[in-house]
Design a protein around this motif. Structure first.
Motif, PDB file in Angstrom:
ATOM      1  N   GLN A 149     -25.363   6.176  63.710  1.00 51.07           N
ATOM      2  CA  GLN A 149     -26.029   6.282  65.011  1.00 51.07           C
ATOM      3  C   GLN A 149     -26.921   7.523  65.086  1.00 51.07           C
ATOM      4  O   GLN A 149     -27.770   7.618  65.984  1.00 51.07           O
ATOM      5  CB  GLN A 149     -24.985   6.342  66.135  1.00 51.07           C
ATOM      6  CG  GLN A 149     -24.274   5.027  66.405  1.00 51.07           C
ATOM      7  CD  GLN A 149     -23.276   4.652  65.320  1.00 51.07           C
ATOM      8  OE1 GLN A 149     -22.691   5.525  64.677  1.00 51.07           O
ATOM      9  NE2 GLN A 149     -23.087   3.358  65.102  1.00 51.07           N
ATOM     10  N   GLN A 236     -24.725   2.169  74.913  1.00 50.90           N
ATOM     11  CA  GLN A 236     -25.365   2.878  76.016  1.00 50.90           C
ATOM     12  C   GLN A 236     -25.096   4.377  75.923  1.00 50.90           C
ATOM     13  O   GLN A 236     -25.986   5.199  76.156  1.00 50.90           O
ATOM     14  CB  GLN A 236     -24.838   2.335  77.349  1.00 50.90           C
ATOM     15  CG  GLN A 236     -25.476   2.998  78.578  1.00 50.90           C
ATOM     16  CD  GLN A 236     -24.915   2.463  79.878  1.00 50.90           C
ATOM     17  OE1 GLN A 236     -24.126   1.535  79.888  1.00 50.90           O
ATOM     18  NE2 GLN A 236     -25.321   3.074  80.983  1.00 50.90           N
ATOM     19  N   ASN A 239     -27.292   5.864  73.238  1.00 55.21           N
ATOM     20  CA  ASN A 239     -28.681   5.981  73.705  1.00 55.21           C
ATOM     21  C   ASN A 239     -28.853   7.138  74.695  1.00 55.21           C
ATOM     22  O   ASN A 239     -29.887   7.826  74.681  1.00 55.21           O
ATOM     23  CB  ASN A 239     -29.129   4.667  74.347  1.00 55.21           C
ATOM     24  CG  ASN A 239     -29.251   3.537  73.334  1.00 55.21           C
ATOM     25  OD1 ASN A 239     -29.519   3.784  72.148  1.00 55.21           O
ATOM     26  ND2 ASN A 239     -29.045   2.310  73.772  1.00 55.21           N
ATOM     27  N   GLU A 240     -27.864   7.347  75.550  1.00 53.26           N
ATOM     28  CA  GLU A 240     -27.938   8.453  76.509  1.00 53.26           C
ATOM     29  C   GLU A 240     -27.943   9.804  75.801  1.00 53.26           C
ATOM     30  O   GLU A 240     -28.686  10.718  76.180  1.00 53.26           O
ATOM     31  CB  GLU A 240     -26.752   8.378  77.482  1.00 53.26           C
ATOM     32  CG  GLU A 240     -26.867   7.243  78.485  1.00 53.26           C
ATOM     33  CD  GLU A 240     -25.631   7.110  79.345  1.00 53.26           C
ATOM     34  OE1 GLU A 240     -24.638   7.848  79.074  1.00 53.26           O
ATOM     35  OE2 GLU A 240     -25.623   6.269  80.271  1.00 53.26           O
ATOM     36  N   LYS A 242     -28.979  10.341  72.706  1.00 51.48           N
ATOM     37  CA  LYS A 242     -30.262  10.474  72.016  1.00 51.48           C
ATOM     38  C   LYS A 242     -31.381  10.881  72.974  1.00 51.48           C
ATOM     39  O   LYS A 242     -32.307  11.613  72.593  1.00 51.48           O
ATOM     40  CB  LYS A 242     -30.625   9.150  71.330  1.00 51.48           C
ATOM     41  CG  LYS A 242     -29.809   8.856  70.085  1.00 51.48           C
ATOM     42  CD  LYS A 242     -30.279   7.569  69.425  1.00 51.48           C
ATOM     43  CE  LYS A 242     -29.552   7.330  68.109  1.00 51.48           C
ATOM     44  NZ  LYS A 242     -30.014   6.076  67.449  1.00 51.48           N
ATOM     45  N   ALA A 243     -31.286  10.433  74.218  1.00 52.67           N
ATOM     46  CA  ALA A 243     -32.355  10.701  75.185  1.00 52.67           C
ATOM     47  C   ALA A 243     -32.227  12.066  75.852  1.00 52.67           C
ATOM     48  O   ALA A 243     -33.246  12.688  76.193  1.00 52.67           O
ATOM     49  CB  ALA A 243     -32.363   9.605  76.240  1.00 52.67           C
ATOM     50  N   ALA A 244     -30.984  12.539  76.024  1.00 50.37           N
ATOM     51  CA  ALA A 244     -30.809  13.720  76.870  1.00 50.37           C
ATOM     52  C   ALA A 244     -30.242  14.958  76.166  1.00 50.37           C
ATOM     53  O   ALA A 244     -30.306  16.055  76.726  1.00 50.37           O
ATOM     54  CB  ALA A 244     -29.899  13.366  78.045  1.00 50.37           C
ATOM     55  N   SER A 245     -29.726  14.818  74.961  1.00 50.61           N
ATOM     56  CA  SER A 245     -29.053  15.955  74.318  1.00 50.61           C
ATOM     57  C   SER A 245     -29.962  16.653  73.307  1.00 50.61           C
ATOM     58  O   SER A 245     -30.850  16.017  72.722  1.00 50.61           O
ATOM     59  CB  SER A 245     -27.778  15.481  73.619  1.00 50.61           C
ATOM     60  OG  SER A 245     -26.874  14.921  74.546  1.00 50.61           O
ATOM     61  N   LYS A 247     -30.963  18.682  69.694  1.00 47.95           N
ATOM     62  CA  LYS A 247     -30.639  18.455  68.291  1.00 47.95           C
ATOM     63  C   LYS A 247     -29.765  19.590  67.765  1.00 47.95           C
ATOM     64  O   LYS A 247     -29.891  20.727  68.207  1.00 47.95           O
ATOM     65  CB  LYS A 247     -31.925  18.361  67.456  1.00 47.95           C
ATOM     66  CG  LYS A 247     -32.799  17.160  67.789  1.00 47.95           C
ATOM     67  CD  LYS A 247     -34.028  17.129  66.896  1.00 47.95           C
ATOM     68  CE  LYS A 247     -34.913  15.921  67.206  1.00 47.95           C
ATOM     69  NZ  LYS A 247     -36.114  15.875  66.335  1.00 47.95           N
ATOM     70  N   SER A 268     -28.310  15.035  69.834  1.00 45.80           N
ATOM     71  CA  SER A 268     -29.082  13.818  69.580  1.00 45.80           C
ATOM     72  C   SER A 268     -29.415  13.640  68.099  1.00 45.80           C
ATOM     73  O   SER A 268     -29.873  12.570  67.695  1.00 45.80           O
ATOM     74  CB  SER A 268     -30.377  13.845  70.396  1.00 45.80           C
ATOM     75  OG  SER A 268     -31.151  14.988  70.060  1.00 45.80           O
TER      76      SER A 268
END
Length: 302
Positions: A149, A236, A239-240, A242-245, A247, A268
């Protein structure tokens, strides 16, 4: 004298009631006896079978001990038969040696079968592809990487229900032990080694996980939640993150690896091959001389 006798009887009765409450209490409150996955269920059954077989010997011995002490106690007017020249009974010898031997043989067969069936690196039979989670024990926190992921978390695991989970476990700190009691037994996390553990959650819910080896000052804070969700909720969640955290960079990992407790974190992305680098850096220092590919090859051959 009467009060002393009454006190002894009360103490004996209290201990008996206490033992009954402990042994017959609701197993829902004892998490190792309340499994939520196929591995933990088999381990629970092995513990119960072993306990019952041992009780075949232990319970009669305890009962007979109490009866003998009471019957042959020193008192006036005792009616117990006195046989000072008695020294042997073939029937009794056969009973108190034969039964334990049969129980030990039975336990041996069951334990050997369970040992092979519950080999930690043995994949769980399923029509679903396993999810890989790379576990790194740090001082005093857990780093979980999801290579498929592309995300990572600290002190939090989410996994889809009814899907086998392949845990690859190592340590970038003193040796620890990775343990989720309701899903299965513990597995050591050791520097320079990549241990494999397959587990699976059969029910939705949140389960307690922890380090099971003492590793210093904040050892007690090395616990984490494991949430079993539906496949849709798991995707979900990924995806959350990946979008908000943010690296996790290599420099960020070095800071994370410093001795300290940590709250729940998510990332992410993480440096490619981070888990493998952690394993091989200690393998080299231990003079194992193995690359990550060598380690994987050995595991496949085993």
């Amino acid at each position: 004298m009467t009060s002393s006798k009454a006190l002894r009887w009360f103490t004996s009765l209290y201990m008996l009631v206490l033992m009954l409450l402990i042994t017959t209490g609701c197993t829902e409150n004892i998490i190792v006896l309340n499994p939520k996955g196929p591995i933990a269920e088999q381990q629970r059954d092995l513990m119960l079978i072993s306990t019952l077989l041992c009780s075949v010997v232990i319970v009669p011995v305890l009962i007979l001990t109490a009866i003998i002490i009471w019957r042959y106690r020193d008192k006036k007017g005792r009616k117990a038969k006195y046989t000072p020249n008695w020294e042997h009974s073939t029937k009794l010898e056969a009973i108190w040696w034969g039964i334990p031997i049969l129980i030990i043989l039975t336990l041996a067969v069951i334990t050997v079968q369970a040992t092979y069936a519950l080999e930690p690196s043995k994949p769980i039979e399923s029509d679903k592809e396993p999810v890989t989670i790379q576990v790194t024990s740090l001082d005093w926190k857990w780093l979980f990487q999801y290579p498929d992921q592309g995300i990572a978390t600290v002190n939090e695991i989410k996994l889809p229900k009814d899907v086998p989970i392949r845990f690859e476990i190592t340590a970038d700190s003193p040796m620890n032990s990775f343990w989720i009691p309701q899903l299965g037994g513990q597995m050591y996390a050791m520097s320079g080694m990549a241990m494999t553990l397959y587990l699976q959650a059969d029910e939705l819910g949140t389960y307690w996980g922890s380090g099971a080896n003492y590793t210093g000052k904040d050892f007690a804070k090395m616990y984490f939640n494991v949430e079993a969700t539906t496949q849709e909720e798991f995707e979900q969640w990924v995806n959350e993150i990946k979008a908000a955290s943010p690296k996790l960079t290599l420099e960020g990992y070095k800071q994370l690896a410093e001795p300290s407790a940590s709250e729940i974190l998510s990332f992410s992305a993480f440096p490619e091959g981070l888990f493998e680098m952690t394993v091989t850096k200690y393998a080299s220092s231990h003079n194992h001389g193995l690359s990550w590919k060598d380690i994987q090859k050995i595991q496949i051959e085993e």
